[in-house]
Design an enzyme around this catalytic site. Sequence first.
Site, PDB file in Angstrom:
ATOM      1  N   GLU A 123      31.173 -42.971 -29.383  1.00 29.42           N
ATOM      2  CA  GLU A 123      30.317 -42.546 -30.494  1.00 29.42           C
ATOM      3  C   GLU A 123      31.222 -42.111 -31.625  1.00 29.42           C
ATOM      4  OE1 GLU A 123      27.795 -39.348 -29.037  1.00 29.42           O
ATOM      5  OE2 GLU A 123      27.879 -40.319 -27.078  1.00 29.42           O
ATOM      6  N   CYS A 132      41.447 -25.320 -76.627  1.00 32.65           N
ATOM      7  CA  CYS A 132      40.449 -26.343 -76.326  1.00 32.65           C
ATOM      8  C   CYS A 132      40.867 -27.701 -76.901  1.00 32.65           C
ATOM      9  CB  CYS A 132      39.100 -25.930 -76.899  1.00 32.65           C
ATOM     10  SG  CYS A 132      37.836 -27.191 -76.670  1.00 32.65           S
ATOM     11  N   GLU A 144       1.709 -40.900 -52.455  1.00 35.48           N
ATOM     12  CA  GLU A 144       0.652 -40.792 -51.447  1.00 35.48           C
ATOM     13  C   GLU A 144       0.976 -39.698 -50.433  1.00 35.48           C
ATOM     14  OE1 GLU A 144      -1.196 -44.911 -50.170  1.00 35.48           O
ATOM     15  OE2 GLU A 144       0.911 -45.099 -50.756  1.00 35.48           O
ATOM     16  N   PHE A 145       2.270 -39.624 -50.071  1.00 37.09           N
ATOM     17  CA  PHE A 145       2.683 -38.599 -49.120  1.00 37.09           C
ATOM     18  C   PHE A 145       2.373 -37.210 -49.680  1.00 37.09           C
ATOM     19  CE2 PHE A 145       5.505 -35.633 -47.096  1.00 37.09           C
ATOM     20  CZ  PHE A 145       5.524 -36.034 -45.769  1.00 37.09           C
ATOM     21  N   CYS A 152      31.791 -26.207 -80.630  1.00 35.17           N
ATOM     22  CA  CYS A 152      32.613 -27.129 -79.840  1.00 35.17           C
ATOM     23  C   CYS A 152      31.739 -28.317 -79.438  1.00 35.17           C
ATOM     24  CB  CYS A 152      33.148 -26.366 -78.630  1.00 35.17           C
ATOM     25  SG  CYS A 152      34.225 -27.320 -77.567  1.00 35.17           S
ATOM     26  N   TYR A 176      23.565 -36.128 -30.273  1.00 36.83           N
ATOM     27  CA  TYR A 176      24.439 -36.895 -29.389  1.00 36.83           C
ATOM     28  C   TYR A 176      24.543 -36.372 -27.962  1.00 36.83           C
ATOM     29  CZ  TYR A 176      27.503 -33.251 -31.247  1.00 36.83           C
ATOM     30  OH  TYR A 176      28.014 -32.068 -31.661  1.00 36.83           O
ATOM     31  N   GLU A 230      24.885 -32.687 -34.754  1.00 33.01           N
ATOM     32  CA  GLU A 230      25.659 -32.252 -35.898  1.00 33.01           C
ATOM     33  C   GLU A 230      24.761 -32.299 -37.127  1.00 33.01           C
ATOM     34  OE1 GLU A 230      28.605 -31.687 -34.593  1.00 33.01           O
ATOM     35  OE2 GLU A 230      29.909 -31.375 -36.320  1.00 33.01           O
ATOM     36  N   CYS A 236      36.228 -22.544 -73.009  1.00 34.84           N
ATOM     37  CA  CYS A 236      36.328 -22.554 -74.459  1.00 34.84           C
ATOM     38  C   CYS A 236      35.186 -21.689 -74.971  1.00 34.84           C
ATOM     39  CB  CYS A 236      36.186 -23.975 -75.003  1.00 34.84           C
ATOM     40  SG  CYS A 236      35.872 -23.972 -76.787  1.00 34.84           S
ATOM     41  N   ASP A 293      31.272 -35.243 -38.915  1.00 31.53           N
ATOM     42  CA  ASP A 293      31.934 -34.043 -39.413  1.00 31.53           C
ATOM     43  C   ASP A 293      30.921 -33.170 -40.149  1.00 31.53           C
ATOM     44  OD1 ASP A 293      34.047 -32.422 -39.677  1.00 31.53           O
ATOM     45  OD2 ASP A 293      34.961 -33.483 -41.357  1.00 31.53           O
ATOM     46  N   LYS A 324      32.492 -39.402 -34.358  1.00 28.25           N
ATOM     47  CA  LYS A 324      32.550 -37.942 -34.433  1.00 28.25           C
ATOM     48  C   LYS A 324      32.134 -37.534 -35.836  1.00 28.25           C
ATOM     49  CE  LYS A 324      35.585 -34.162 -33.020  1.00 28.25           C
ATOM     50  NZ  LYS A 324      35.713 -33.324 -34.197  1.00 28.25           N
ATOM     51  N   CYS A 380      38.159 -28.526 -79.835  1.00 33.60           N
ATOM     52  CA  CYS A 380      37.964 -27.737 -81.061  1.00 33.60           C
ATOM     53  C   CYS A 380      39.117 -26.792 -81.341  1.00 33.60           C
ATOM     54  CB  CYS A 380      36.654 -26.964 -80.977  1.00 33.60           C
ATOM     55  SG  CYS A 380      36.732 -25.588 -79.823  1.00 33.60           S
ATOM     56  N   LYS A 395      33.203 -40.742 -24.139  1.00 33.07           N
ATOM     57  CA  LYS A 395      32.633 -39.956 -23.045  1.00 33.07           C
ATOM     58  C   LYS A 395      32.496 -40.817 -21.800  1.00 33.07           C
ATOM     59  CE  LYS A 395      29.977 -37.363 -26.437  1.00 33.07           C
ATOM     60  NZ  LYS A 395      28.690 -37.177 -27.102  1.00 33.07           N
ATOM     61  N   LYS A 445      41.127 -38.901 -33.117  1.00 29.16           N
ATOM     62  CA  LYS A 445      41.047 -38.557 -34.541  1.00 29.16           C
ATOM     63  C   LYS A 445      41.539 -39.696 -35.425  1.00 29.16           C
ATOM     64  CE  LYS A 445      39.965 -34.067 -34.613  1.00 29.16           C
ATOM     65  NZ  LYS A 445      39.647 -33.141 -35.609  1.00 29.16           N
TER      66      LYS A 445
HETATM   67  P1  AMP Z   1      36.307 -29.811 -32.330  1.00 28.75           P
HETATM   68  O1  AMP Z   1      35.467 -28.930 -33.204  1.00 28.75           O
HETATM   69  O2  AMP Z   1      37.362 -30.553 -33.064  1.00 28.75           O
HETATM   70  O3  AMP Z   1      36.741 -29.138 -31.077  1.00 28.75           O
HETATM   71  O4  AMP Z   1      35.337 -30.993 -31.866  1.00 28.75           O
HETATM   72  C1  AMP Z   1      34.196 -30.730 -31.099  1.00 28.75           C
HETATM   73  C2  AMP Z   1      33.003 -30.880 -31.952  1.00 28.75           C
HETATM   74  O5  AMP Z   1      32.819 -32.202 -32.383  1.00 28.75           O
HETATM   75  C3  AMP Z   1      31.735 -30.584 -31.217  1.00 28.75           C
HETATM   76  O6  AMP Z   1      31.468 -29.211 -31.182  1.00 28.75           O
HETATM   77  C4  AMP Z   1      30.721 -31.292 -32.043  1.00 28.75           C
HETATM   78  O7  AMP Z   1      30.220 -30.396 -33.010  1.00 28.75           O
HETATM   79  C5  AMP Z   1      31.498 -32.354 -32.799  1.00 28.75           C
HETATM   80  N1  AMP Z   1      30.989 -33.706 -32.604  1.00 28.75           N
HETATM   81  C6  AMP Z   1      30.737 -34.570 -33.602  1.00 28.75           C
HETATM   82  N2  AMP Z   1      30.280 -35.743 -33.155  1.00 28.75           N
HETATM   83  C7  AMP Z   1      30.213 -35.649 -31.817  1.00 28.75           C
HETATM   84  C8  AMP Z   1      29.799 -36.545 -30.780  1.00 28.75           C
HETATM   85  N3  AMP Z   1      29.368 -37.790 -31.047  1.00 28.75           N
HETATM   86  N4  AMP Z   1      29.839 -36.085 -29.517  1.00 28.75           N
HETATM   87  C9  AMP Z   1      30.282 -34.835 -29.242  1.00 28.75           C
HETATM   88  N5  AMP Z   1      30.687 -33.941 -30.179  1.00 28.75           N
HETATM   89  C10 AMP Z   1      30.653 -34.340 -31.459  1.00 28.75           C
HETATM   90 ZN    ZN Z   2      36.099 -26.124 -77.640  1.00 28.72          ZN
END
Ligand code: AMP
Ligand code: ZN
Length: 664
Positions: A110, A402, A33-34, A426, A221, A169, A420, A114, A112, A405, A284, A308
Site C-alpha cells: 500500500e 519597497c 440539488e444537494f 503603493c 488501511y 490517515e 511596505c 503522509d 504510505k 514605491c 504487510k 521510504k
Molecule cells: P511512522 O510514523 O514513520 O512510524 O509510520 C507509521 C505511520 O504510517 C502509521 O502510524 C500510519 O499513520 C502511517 N501510514 C500511512 N499509510 C499507511 C498504511 N498504508 N499502512 C499503515 N500505516 C500507514
Molecule cells: Zn510599496
Amino acid sequence: MTIEQQIQDLRNELREHNYNYYVLDNATISDYEFDIKLKTLQDLEAKYPEFFDSNSPTQRVGGAVTKNFETIKHEHRMYSLDNSYSKEDLQDWETRIKKLVDGDIQYTCELKYDGASISLTYENGVLLKAVTRGDGFQGDNVTANVKTIKSVPLKLKGDFPSKFDIRGEIVLPFDGFNKMNEERIEIGEEPYRNPRNTASGSLKLQDSAEVAKRPLECLLYNLTGLNLGINTQFESLEKARIWGFKVPEVAKLTNSIDEVLEFVEYWDTHRHDLPYETDGVVIKVNNLQQQEELGYTAKAPRWAIAYKFKAEQVSTRLNNITYQVGRTGAITPVANLEPVELAGTTVKRASLHNADQIEKLDIREGDMVYVEKGGEIIPKILGVDLEKRSIDSTPTKYLTHCPECETELVRQAGEAQHYCPNYNGCNPQIIGRIQHFISRKAMDIDGLGSETVALLVNEGLISNYSDLYELTKEQVVPLERMAEKSADNLIEGIEQSKNIPFERVLFALGIRYVGETVAKKLAKHYKTIDAIANATQEDLINVDEIGIKIAESVNAFFGSDENNEIINRLKAFGVQLEMSAEQLIGQTNILQGDIVVVTGVFESISRNELKKLIEDNGGKVSSSISSKTSYIVAGNNMGPSKKEKAEKLDIVLISEYEFLQKLK
Ligand code: AMP
Ligand code: ZN
C-alpha cells in the site's frame, strides 16, 4: 408518508450522494440539488427535534466547540512502522520473518499516506469515536471534528461486524491545501507550510465548523478488532471498501520481494500524479494468521515495514532574489532559479518565505541550492551546496525599501514578514485591495475581472474601491479589450453589488486578519460599521473569537482618515454598511454586557437555540464558568463540578424559563 419516514429517506439519500461524491469521486447530483435537499432536511430536523440523530448528514457542517480534547486510551495500541530504504533492507526483513513463520508469504503493498493517523471506532454500523494516534497508547478524542470530513461514513453499508476499529490517515489533498493558502494570502495571513501539518492541525481546531470548511479526506488501511471473520489484509481492505470507507485502490497483492520492488519502483515516479502526499510504501504480510505469529517489537509490528521514497531533489543555481508586494503590503522574497526538471515539471522559482528563512539557510545569489517539490504550488529550497560557493560571495542583504514605491520597509516585533507601510500609495497594494473587494466571496462584482482592475488603476480611473461606484460607461468603453456590452455588464455589476449584505462588505474592505468568519462575527455583534469603528480594543476583544491581533488591526483601519473617507463615500453610494432590517429581526441589545454560561439539558428549547438567543440579544456565550460569568442558564442534570464552581464564585443560576422571561 410520516414525517419521520420523510426525514429518514432524505438522510439515506443524502448519505448516498455523499458517498458517491466523496468516496467514489463520482457525483450523482448537482451541488445545487444537494443543497436544496440538505436544507429541506435541516428545516425538518429543526421543526421536529424529537427525530434528532447525531449521525445525520446535517451534522457534517459542524458547530460543536471543544476547548480541551479528552484523552482516550486506545483499545488496541497504534504502533509505528520500521523503515527500510533499499532492496537489501527488504530482503533482510524477509529473511527475518521467514525464520518465524511457516509456509509461503504473500505481501500487500500500500502507499504510505503522509497525514495525521486516526483510529475510528464503529459500533453497530455508526461512528462512535475518532481518536488521534497520540503516543500510540492514548490519543485525543477528535470525534466532533472528524465527523465533518465527508469521506468518513457516519453510518455503514452492507454486512459489517458489530464492533471494530479502523485506522487510517487524514490527509489534505494538494488542491485543497493550495486553495486554503490562496485564501490565507488574501486576508494577509502567512500561508501554511505543508499539507501534513495543516491536516493534523485541523484535527485540533476548537471549532468543528472551521474543520468542516477544510477539504480533508480520510484514507483507511487497517481493521482491528476481535472475530471480524477476515483472513487477510487484502480482504480487509476490500471489505472496508464495501462498508463505505475510502480505501485507495492502489493496494496490490504480491508474491515476492521482487514484486514488491516493482510496486515501489512504479509508485516512486507515479506518486506525483496522486492528489495527496505520500512518502513511501507500506508492505504487510497478507495472512492475518501469520501476522499474529510474527507479533510486535516494542514499537512496531514485525509483519509490516515501510519503504521510504527518496525525496526528489535537484540542485540548481540561484540566479537572483526578487521581492513581491502583496495586497496587505507583505513582502515575499522569491528565488529565481536556473530552470531545472523536477518531478515532471520545470522549476524556475521558489519561495523563500521571509528574511529569517534566508538568514537561517544563508542563501546567497549565485549559490547552488537544493530544491524539492511536493504538490505545493511553489517548490522549497532545502539548503545550499556550500562546496560550490564562490569565495567572493557575500551574505544576502535583505531588501530595505519597497521595490514598487521605494518606501522604507517595516517589520513589527514578533512578525516574520516585512511590510511596505505605504498603504495608500503603493500600486500593488492599491490594486490588490480592489481585486479583493470585487472577488467572489466579497462583493462578487460580475463583469469586472482582476486584470480590468489593474487597468483601471493604471489608467488613473480609480484609486480605491469607493471610486468604482462613480465609474461611467463612457470612461470604461475606451479601455483595451472592452466592448460596449462588457462595459454595460461592468457598470451593472457594480450597481448590483449595493445589495451585498453588510457582513460581506465588511470582509470586502480587506482589513487585515478580518476573513469571512471574523467579518460575520463582527457584523453580527456590532450590526453597523459605525459601531465597529467606535469600538475600543477591550470591547472588540470581548467579542467571541476576536483576539488582540484582530482588534489592533480593526482599530488601526478605522484610525485612518483615508479609510474613513472611503467608508463615508461607500455609505453615500448606498453600499450596505449595516445589517438590514430583515437581518435584524429578533435581534436586540437586552443582554448587552452579559457573559452567559449554558449548561445541562433543557425542556422547551435546544441548547443551540438558547445560545443563538443569547447572541441575537447582545449577550456573549462562554463555555466555562469564571468570575466574569454574569449568570448561568442551568437545565436539568447540571454537572457537579460546574455546580461547585458556581457556588464557589457565587454566580447566579437561572432556569431556562427565567431566562426566556428576561427577553419578553
Ligand atoms: P511512522 O510514523 O514513520 O512510524 O509510520 C507509521 C505511520 O504510517 C502509521 O502510524 C500510519 O499513520 C502511517 N501510514 C500511512 N499509510 C499507511 C498504511 N498504508 N499502512 C499503515 N500505516 C500507514
Ligand atoms: Zn510599496
